[in-house]
Design a protein around this motif. Structure first.
Motif, PDB file in Angstrom:
ATOM      1  N   ASP A  37      -7.264   9.675 -16.725  1.00 44.52           N
ATOM      2  CA  ASP A  37      -8.161   8.554 -16.442  1.00 44.52           C
ATOM      3  C   ASP A  37      -8.008   8.068 -15.007  1.00 44.52           C
ATOM      4  O   ASP A  37      -8.053   6.867 -14.721  1.00 44.52           O
ATOM      5  N   GLY A  38      -7.816   9.013 -14.082  1.00 48.48           N
ATOM      6  CA  GLY A  38      -7.723   8.680 -12.665  1.00 48.48           C
ATOM      7  C   GLY A  38      -6.354   8.253 -12.189  1.00 48.48           C
ATOM      8  O   GLY A  38      -6.161   8.024 -10.992  1.00 48.48           O
ATOM      9  N   THR A  39      -5.398   8.123 -13.114  1.00 51.18           N
ATOM     10  CA  THR A  39      -4.047   7.728 -12.740  1.00 51.18           C
ATOM     11  C   THR A  39      -3.153   8.961 -12.682  1.00 51.18           C
ATOM     12  O   THR A  39      -3.014   9.672 -13.683  1.00 51.18           O
ATOM     13  N   PRO A  40      -2.546   9.245 -11.522  1.00 51.20           N
ATOM     14  CA  PRO A  40      -1.678  10.417 -11.426  1.00 51.20           C
ATOM     15  C   PRO A  40      -0.485  10.306 -12.367  1.00 51.20           C
ATOM     16  O   PRO A  40       0.046   9.207 -12.584  1.00 51.20           O
ATOM     17  N   MET A  41      -0.077  11.435 -12.933  1.00 51.67           N
ATOM     18  CA  MET A  41       1.133  11.442 -13.746  1.00 51.67           C
ATOM     19  C   MET A  41       2.315  10.971 -12.921  1.00 51.67           C
ATOM     20  O   MET A  41       3.154  10.198 -13.398  1.00 51.67           O
ATOM     21  N   ILE A  42       2.400  11.437 -11.669  1.00 47.44           N
ATOM     22  CA  ILE A  42       3.488  11.039 -10.775  1.00 47.44           C
ATOM     23  C   ILE A  42       2.893  10.360  -9.544  1.00 47.44           C
ATOM     24  O   ILE A  42       2.117  10.968  -8.805  1.00 47.44           O
ATOM     25  N   GLU A  43       3.231   9.092  -9.357  1.00 50.13           N
ATOM     26  CA  GLU A  43       2.781   8.341  -8.186  1.00 50.13           C
ATOM     27  C   GLU A  43       3.948   8.155  -7.220  1.00 50.13           C
ATOM     28  O   GLU A  43       5.059   7.802  -7.644  1.00 50.13           O
ATOM     29  N   ILE A  44       3.696   8.383  -5.940  1.00 50.04           N
ATOM     30  CA  ILE A  44       4.736   8.263  -4.913  1.00 50.04           C
ATOM     31  C   ILE A  44       4.166   7.467  -3.754  1.00 50.04           C
ATOM     32  O   ILE A  44       3.050   7.721  -3.294  1.00 50.04           O
ATOM     33  N   SER A  45       4.922   6.486  -3.282  1.00 48.07           N
ATOM     34  CA  SER A  45       4.485   5.702  -2.130  1.00 48.07           C
ATOM     35  C   SER A  45       5.706   5.281  -1.327  1.00 48.07           C
ATOM     36  O   SER A  45       6.827   5.254  -1.835  1.00 48.07           O
ATOM     37  N   GLY A  46       5.474   4.948  -0.058  1.00 52.33           N
ATOM     38  CA  GLY A  46       6.568   4.507   0.789  1.00 52.33           C
ATOM     39  C   GLY A  46       6.530   5.188   2.142  1.00 52.33           C
ATOM     40  O   GLY A  46       5.549   5.842   2.507  1.00 52.33           O
ATOM     41  N   THR A  47       7.618   5.036   2.866  1.00 48.76           N
ATOM     42  CA  THR A  47       7.712   5.520   4.242  1.00 48.76           C
ATOM     43  C   THR A  47       8.784   6.584   4.362  1.00 48.76           C
ATOM     44  O   THR A  47       9.879   6.438   3.803  1.00 48.76           O
TER      45      THR A  47
END
Length: 371
Positions: A37-47
């Motif tokens: 539903d448009g949401t990734p199984m694995i979400e990654i964010s940051g620097t």
């Protein structure tokens, strides 16, 4: 009329009388590189600390786009606490070669509740995500600082009576005199893999604000494990350099760790790691990238085939359960480390899967331990 009454009673009993068994069958599989539903199984964010720039991610896969799949696999269960099996379900399971029937008292203590099972499974899942995150980032060359705290000693080990809950592990000095700073979650495990059983390791710890050095004689680990064990239970306070979230509900247990790690590596490296291939797999994973044995591997292989996987990554320690039980059309590759798993996926993507090591009769005879 009496005969009809007996028949009716028998029919009612077949659906209502609980059977003292648990059935384990193929559960659903999930592509860890995909989305729901448009949401990734694995979400990654940051620097990225090395560049100061936002972490670069590969696009999320969508079903039917021609890219590969990395599928984690599960086991479905009937007959556990709060959902006891009836006779009809038991007969159906006996007739299905994909299912395994286990006596209830072998699967669960008599007083365990469904809430207990759910809570334990969620804790194992959270732990598997943590170990996957650390092992994947360290595989990619990232520094992942951690504080390792003693939670207790293994009963009967030399550490018993020498360590205290709350001790913070600072370093380990191995018999060769080398001092290993414990600055990441992987260090204690990777160091101990090279220490023979019965060696003396000097554990330097912070206790009540002071530093103490405790000599500990190492002990043997599980059957087939490499090196030795320090004999302490450790908790890890990990300082991840990026935020990683696994969006997966109502699935518990530790066995998806290897596939989570592969999914993180795929998202954080250019290109399609699986090269258009559908690859399933299983295996708990340690902070140091060691792939560990799991339960239910036969059912997981059947689930992989059902959902279109052509290849399956199996922990080497589970080979004794794999041999003789591989479904038609599935190529099984045995892996012992995350390095092995990444190399296997790349080889399969390059069309060289048939050159990879698989489980053999000699592996089955070794009788590796399972968890």
């Amino acid at each position: 009329m009496a005969g009809m009454a007996v028949l009716a009673a028998a029919l009612i009993a077949s659906f209502t009388v609980p059977m003292p068994y648990v059935v384990e069958g193929p559960g659903p599989t999930f592509d860890v590189t995909g989305s729901s539903d448009g949401t990734p199984m694995i979400e990654i964010s940051g620097t990225d600390p090395s560049t100061g720039q936002a972490v670069s991610l590969d696009p999320v896969r969508t079903a039917g786009d021609g890219t590969g799949e990395l599928r984690m696999v599960t086991v479905s269960e009937q007959g556990g606490p709060g959902q006891r099996l009836n006779l009809v379900q038991l007969i159906e399971a006996r007739l299905d070669r994909r299912d395994v029937v286990v006596p209830y008292d072998e699967a669960y203590p008599g007083d365990v509740t469904q809430e207990d099972v759910t809570r334990a499974g969620q804790a194992q899942m959270e732990s598997s995500q943590s170990t996957a995150e650390v092992s994947a980032l360290e595989y990619l060359g990232w520094d992942v600082p951690a504080t390792m705290t003693v939670e207790g000693a293994v009963a009967g080990s030399d550490a018993e009576g020498k360590v205290q809950q709350g001790d913070v592990l600072v370093s380990l000095t191995t018999p060769d005199g080398q001092v290993h700073a414990v600055d990441s979650a992987s260090v204690p495990f990777s160091v101990m893999r090279d220490v023979p059983v019965g060696s003396t390791v000097l554990a330097t710890m912070t206790r009540d604000g002071e530093q103490v050095a405790v000599p500990i004689v190492t002990s043997a680990g599980d059957d087939g494990s490499q090196g030795s064990k320090l004999g302490v239970y450790l908790s890890a306070d990990v300082d991840l350099p990026v935020d990683i979230t696994v969006n997966l509900e109502k699935v518990g247990g530790p066995s998806a760790g290897t596939m989570f790690a592969l999914g993180i590596i795929d998202r954080m490296t250019p290109g399609d790691l699986a090269g258009g291939q559908s690859i399933a797999g299983t295996g708990a994973i340690g902070y140091d990238g060691q792939v560990q044995a799991i339960g239910g591997i036969r059912q997981k292989m059947w689930g992989a085939v059902r959902d279109g996987a052509a290849w399956f990554l199996a922990p080497s320690a589970n080979c004794d359960e794999v041999v003789g039980h591989v479904p038609d059309g599935l190529g099984v590759v045995k892996v012992s480390t995350l390095d092995d798993a990444v190399s296997a996926v790349k080889a399969i993507a390059a069309g060289q899967g048939d050159t990879l090591p698989t489980c053999t009769a000699s592996d089955a005879q070794s009788g590796s331990a399972k968890s």
